[in-house]
Design an enzyme around this catalytic site. Structure first.
Site, PDB file in Angstrom:
ATOM      1  N   CYS A 126       6.950   0.431   6.696  1.00  0.00           N
ATOM      2  CA  CYS A 126       6.496   1.509   5.812  1.00  0.00           C
ATOM      3  C   CYS A 126       7.686   1.993   4.977  1.00  0.00           C
ATOM      4  CB  CYS A 126       5.969   2.645   6.677  1.00  0.00           C
ATOM      5  SG  CYS A 126       5.375   4.059   5.755  1.00  0.00           S
ATOM      6  N   LEU A 127       7.457   2.246   3.699  1.00  0.00           N
ATOM      7  CA  LEU A 127       8.541   2.757   2.849  1.00  0.00           C
ATOM      8  C   LEU A 127       9.064   4.104   3.358  1.00  0.00           C
ATOM      9  CD1 LEU A 127       7.092   2.031  -0.720  1.00  0.00           C
ATOM     10  CD2 LEU A 127       8.950   0.794   0.407  1.00  0.00           C
TER      11      LEU A 127
ATOM     12  N   GLY B 109       0.815  -1.208   0.000  1.00  0.00           N
ATOM     13  CA  GLY B 109       0.000   0.000   0.000  1.00  0.00           C
ATOM     14  C   GLY B 109       0.845   1.252   0.000  1.00  0.00           C
TER      15      GLY B 109
ATOM     16  N   HIS C 118      -3.529   1.881   8.036  1.00  0.00           N
ATOM     17  CA  HIS C 118      -2.175   2.439   7.940  1.00  0.00           C
ATOM     18  C   HIS C 118      -2.119   3.528   6.863  1.00  0.00           C
ATOM     19  CE1 HIS C 118       2.405   1.720   7.691  1.00  0.00           C
ATOM     20  NE2 HIS C 118       2.139   2.512   6.661  1.00  0.00           N
ATOM     21  N   GLU C 119      -2.691   3.247   5.687  1.00  0.00           N
ATOM     22  CA  GLU C 119      -2.612   4.222   4.587  1.00  0.00           C
ATOM     23  C   GLU C 119      -3.487   5.447   4.865  1.00  0.00           C
ATOM     24  OE1 GLU C 119      -0.199   3.760   2.829  1.00  0.00           O
ATOM     25  OE2 GLU C 119       0.078   1.591   3.025  1.00  0.00           O
TER      26      GLU C 119
ATOM     27  N   GLN D 247       2.974  10.261   0.673  1.00  0.00           N
ATOM     28  CA  GLN D 247       4.312   9.635   0.719  1.00  0.00           C
ATOM     29  C   GLN D 247       5.135   9.963  -0.520  1.00  0.00           C
ATOM     30  OE1 GLN D 247       2.612   5.516   1.780  1.00  0.00           O
ATOM     31  NE2 GLN D 247       4.670   5.467   2.627  1.00  0.00           N
TER      32      GLN D 247
ATOM     33  N   HIS E 264      -1.794   7.966   6.950  1.00  0.00           N
ATOM     34  CA  HIS E 264      -0.874   8.861   6.235  1.00  0.00           C
ATOM     35  C   HIS E 264      -1.599  10.139   5.782  1.00  0.00           C
ATOM     36  CE1 HIS E 264       2.920   6.714   5.932  1.00  0.00           C
ATOM     37  NE2 HIS E 264       2.337   5.621   5.489  1.00  0.00           N
TER      38      HIS E 264
END
Ligand SMILES: [Zn+2]
Length: 174
Positions: free
Chosen positions: A97-98, A47, A139-140, A52, A143
């Site tokens: 997470c990236l 995701g 999680h997304e 991001q 963000h």
């Protein structure tokens, strides 16, 4: 389509509350397909949220079907202006997470969520997700509100783990 560069903490854009998408323009659709290409590019990435990549707007892309360990899922989901309308139960799981490449952490989330939003064509979508897919959605969506998983950790001492591959790099940084 192109693979987008990922911002990492402490980039201030990751702390901002993202703006809702008004009209779904070709630019928004292009960003959605770039986000899809970006998650495809990163191995095991399930995701991503638009902020991001430096675009502070409410757009997320998830695809839990690519994860090596199988989980129930809806495949590729593109969601514009997603809102969690229902939460049920609790589960704790390890998240990464990236944008937070050096750490993983145990985070407690709702076991099930219902999420409503629009797809890239402007059509209303409702997803009832459970387990891992539910966690990825939460999680997304976090963000979009300027939160990363570290903000959800109960204890920074016992629930956060340094990624082994990154240890050397971190020691040099300190
Ligand atoms: Zn993330």
């Amino acid at each position: 389509m192109s693979v987008l560069k990922i911002l990492k903490i402490p980039d201030p854009i990751l702390k901002k509350i993202s703006s809702p998408v008004g009209e779904i323009t070709p630019d928004i659709q292009k960003l959605a397909s770039d986000l899809v290409e970006t998650i495809r590019f990163h191995k095991n990435c399930v995701g991503i949220a638009a902020p991001q990549t430096g675009k502070s707007i409410r757009l997320i892309v998830i695809d839990v079907s690519v994860y090596p360990k199988p989980h129930p899922n809806h495949g590729l989901i593109i969601l514009i202006n997603p809102v969690i309308t229902k939460k049920e139960g609790k589960r704790m799981g390890r998240e990464g997470c990236l944008s937070v490449p050096d750490f993983t952490a145990n985070v407690t989330r709702a076991e099930k969520v219902a999420v409503e939003g629009l797809n890239e064509k402007g059509k209303p979508v409702k997803i009832d997700a459970s387990g891992f897919e539910s966690v990825v959605l939460q999680h997304e969506i976090d963000h979009l509100d300027g939160l990363v998983f570290l903000d959800r950790v109960t204890s920074l001492k016992t629930d956060v783990f340094r990624r082994k591959n990154y240890v050397d790099k971190n020691i040099k940084k300190q």
